[in-house]
Write an enzyme that holds these catalytic residues in place. Structure first.
Site, PDB file in Angstrom:
ATOM      1  N   HIS A 131      28.260  24.292  39.946  1.00  0.00           N
ATOM      2  CA  HIS A 131      28.222  23.284  41.247  1.00  0.00           C
ATOM      3  C   HIS A 131      26.818  23.406  41.729  1.00  0.00           C
ATOM      4  CE1 HIS A 131      29.510  20.820  44.656  1.00  0.00           C
ATOM      5  NE2 HIS A 131      28.853  21.682  45.400  1.00  0.00           N
ATOM      6  N   GLU A 132      26.568  24.577  42.004  1.00  0.00           N
ATOM      7  CA  GLU A 132      25.284  24.914  42.643  1.00  0.00           C
ATOM      8  C   GLU A 132      24.168  24.808  41.800  1.00  0.00           C
ATOM      9  OE1 GLU A 132      25.387  25.331  46.134  1.00  0.00           O
ATOM     10  OE2 GLU A 132      27.571  25.508  46.160  1.00  0.00           O
TER      11      GLU A 132
ATOM     12  N   HIS B  73      22.914  21.392  42.201  1.00  0.00           N
ATOM     13  CA  HIS B  73      22.124  20.961  43.295  1.00  0.00           C
ATOM     14  C   HIS B  73      20.627  21.552  42.993  1.00  0.00           C
ATOM     15  CE1 HIS B  73      24.850  19.649  46.457  1.00  0.00           C
ATOM     16  NE2 HIS B  73      25.573  20.563  46.349  1.00  0.00           N
TER      17      HIS B  73
ATOM     18  N   GLU C 279      25.169  15.573  46.700  1.00  0.00           N
ATOM     19  CA  GLU C 279      26.568  16.003  46.321  1.00  0.00           C
ATOM     20  C   GLU C 279      26.874  15.341  44.930  1.00  0.00           C
ATOM     21  OE1 GLU C 279      27.490  18.419  47.784  1.00  0.00           O
ATOM     22  OE2 GLU C 279      29.484  18.696  46.956  1.00  0.00           O
TER      23      GLU C 279
HETATM   24 ZN    ZN Z   1      27.530  20.882  47.144  1.00  0.00          ZN
END
Ligand code: ZN
Length: 499
Positions: free
Chosen positions: A264-265, A268, A294
């Site tokens: 997830h990170e 980003h 997101e």
């Molecule tokens: Zn996030």
């Protein structure tokens, strides 16, 4: 280069550098700073914040932006130069509408409220945080009033996270999404349930870290321009296009936590690393609105990282690293990492029920700003929505209305970005596959460069030049749309639960 434009670049670079220097201090505070550093660190960060604010509202900057209007008209809207003027003016206009004295009180409130929440949450002591929550609500109302002419009082607050997005539009999208999601969740709850106990065992942290790093590298996260460290709450932070860091939280007992938070990170971080190098030290570097941001973390975490083709490739490697899985079939592992279960805690929610958590929060914020709900009523409103929407009842406030940090650091208007990010992850992935059909097959071979380079060309490199809506239009996606996400959910979970 035009002299005025050069001056603007120099001014914006100073503001950005002050912000990034504060981010370095913040990253250190969350990772390695000994407790004794806290007091001085707070003072140093306040100073950097004050200097950046003074530069952001400097009347000379306003004059400079005015003088650049004729040049901006001549330039192509899409050009870096026009975008720099446009985005800098937007920042200046927003910053100067907020009185400095108000901002100072608000920052103080953020710190005090956070402190109170940290103490009160373990004891589930809502009474202790209520005065702060009432103040957060008051600050939100006051902030909205600095921007008269809004359609909905949430709009000026939403602008801080997704410029141009409107509460009315979010309400419409959520109405449709909710009416589609609720029946799907019901159907799944009646189907045979998935057993995810196989994800629990003893997984050495070092092996988890190494596995996560290897996957992130494959996806395209550049460790020459990034690194991963441990924190209780995972986050991504940017110091420059050449230094974008992530953090991960480890749970020795449950394999999936660190792995998916790392992916997830990384999503980003790859977005931030992908800004065109020419945008460095300008407000154009980084990302568009938070919904798009997101969407990029969710795309990698869920659409790619929780897909069956992805695990066809990685599962043998996982089994080799963690012999615990030797006796577990790939399909059972795949089902376990996609188990759907209505639950109390947003950050632990699965893809299907996640957005229901967000809608509870968004509706509460809208109610607060519309003066239909008071801060005092929040526990009651919260619990009844959790009962009606998710069929669960919080046993206490820390598993209920006190679980998320946002309102307790004064943040209002943010939550919708998480749900919209989920919708956009399906839309953007769909657009990528339409243009590069090879992407789907490549994921099954552990190859991600076609997807990564499509995202770089069409999303990442633009940084913050365009708003979320502009970026969607540029990619032929029109507007935010519920259907691609629902189609994705129905196909994936129809398979897992035999619907
Ligand atoms: Zn996030």
């Amino acid at each position: 280069m035009d002299k005025g434009l050069e001056q603007l670049k120099a001014r914006m670079s100073e503001i950005m550098d002050l912000g990034h220097a504060a981010s370095v201090l913040g990253w250190d505070q969350m990772t390695y700073m000994p407790p004794g550093g806290a007091e001085a660190r707070g003072r140093q960060q306040a100073l950097l914040g004050k200097l950046a604010h003074e530069k952001s509202v400097d009347p000379a900057l306003g004059k400079l932006l005015d003088s650049l209007k004729p040049l901006e008209k001549k330039l192509d809207y899409d050009s870096d130069e026009a975008s720099l003027i446009r985005v800098s003016r937007r920042g200046y206009e927003t910053a100067t509408k907020v009185p400095t004295e108000w901002a100072a009180r608000y920052y103080k409130h953020q710190a005090d409220s956070y402190e109170a929440w940290i103490k009160a949450r373990p004891k589930s002591d809502f009474k202790a945080v209520l005065p702060y929550l009432e103040k957060t609500n008051k600050f939100a109302h006051e902030y909205a009033d600095f921007f008269p002419g809004y359609d909905h009082p949430l709009d000026p607050l939403i602008d801080n996270f997704d410029f141009g997005l409107r509460a009315k539009k979010v309400k419409g999208i959520f109405k449709e999404l909710r009416s589609d999601l609720v029946p799907l969740v019901k159907k799944i709850s009646k189907a045979e349930q998935v057993d995810d106990s196989i994800l629990s065992s003893d997984f050495p942290e070092e092996a988890q870290l190494a596995f996560g790093r290897a996957v992130a590298t494959d996806l395209g996260y550049d460790f020459q321009r990034g690194r991963v460290d441990r924190t209780p709450h995972p986050f991504t932070t940017t110091f420059s296009i050449g230094d974008v860091r992530i953090t991960t939280r480890f749970n020795k007992k449950v394999l999936s936590e660190a792995l998916f938070s790392t992916i997830h990170e990384s999503g980003h971080a790859m977005y931030e690393q992908g800004s065109d190098a020419k945008l460095e030290a300008t407000p154009l570097a980084g990302g568009a609105g938070m919904s798009i941001h997101e969407s990029q973390s969710r795309l990698w975490e869920n659409v790619v990282g929780r897909s069956l083709p992805f695990w066809k490739f990685y599962y043998p490697k996982l089994v080799k690293t963690f012999p615990h899985f030797k006796k577990v079939k790939l399909l059972d592992f795949y089902k376990a990492i996609n188990k759907v279960q209505p639950s109390l805690i947003r950050t632990e929610a699965d893809e299907v029920t996640y957005n229901l958590h967000i809608m509870v929060r968004f509706d509460i914020e809208a109610g607060l700003l519309e003066d239909k709900v008071t801060a005092r009523e929040l526990p009651q409103v919260w619990n009844s929505r959790y009962e009606s929407d998710l069929g669960v009842t919080p046993p206490n406030h820390s598993a209920g209305v006190m679980q998320d940090v946002h309102w307790y650091t004064g943040l209002v208007g943010y939550f919708e970005c998480y749900a919209l990010g989920n919708l956009l992850s399906s839309q953007i992935y769909g657009a990528a596959v339409k243009k590069r059909p090879a992407i789907a097959a490549e994921i099954g071979k552990g190859k991600f460069n076609t997807l990564h380079s499509w995202l770089t060309d069409n999303v990442y490199r633009h940084g913050n030049k365009f708003t979320t809506m502009e970026l969607l239009k540029r990619n032929g996606l029109g507007d935010m749309d519920v259907e691609p996400f629902m189609k994705y959910l129905r196909a994936k979970y129809g398979g897992i639960y035999g619907l």
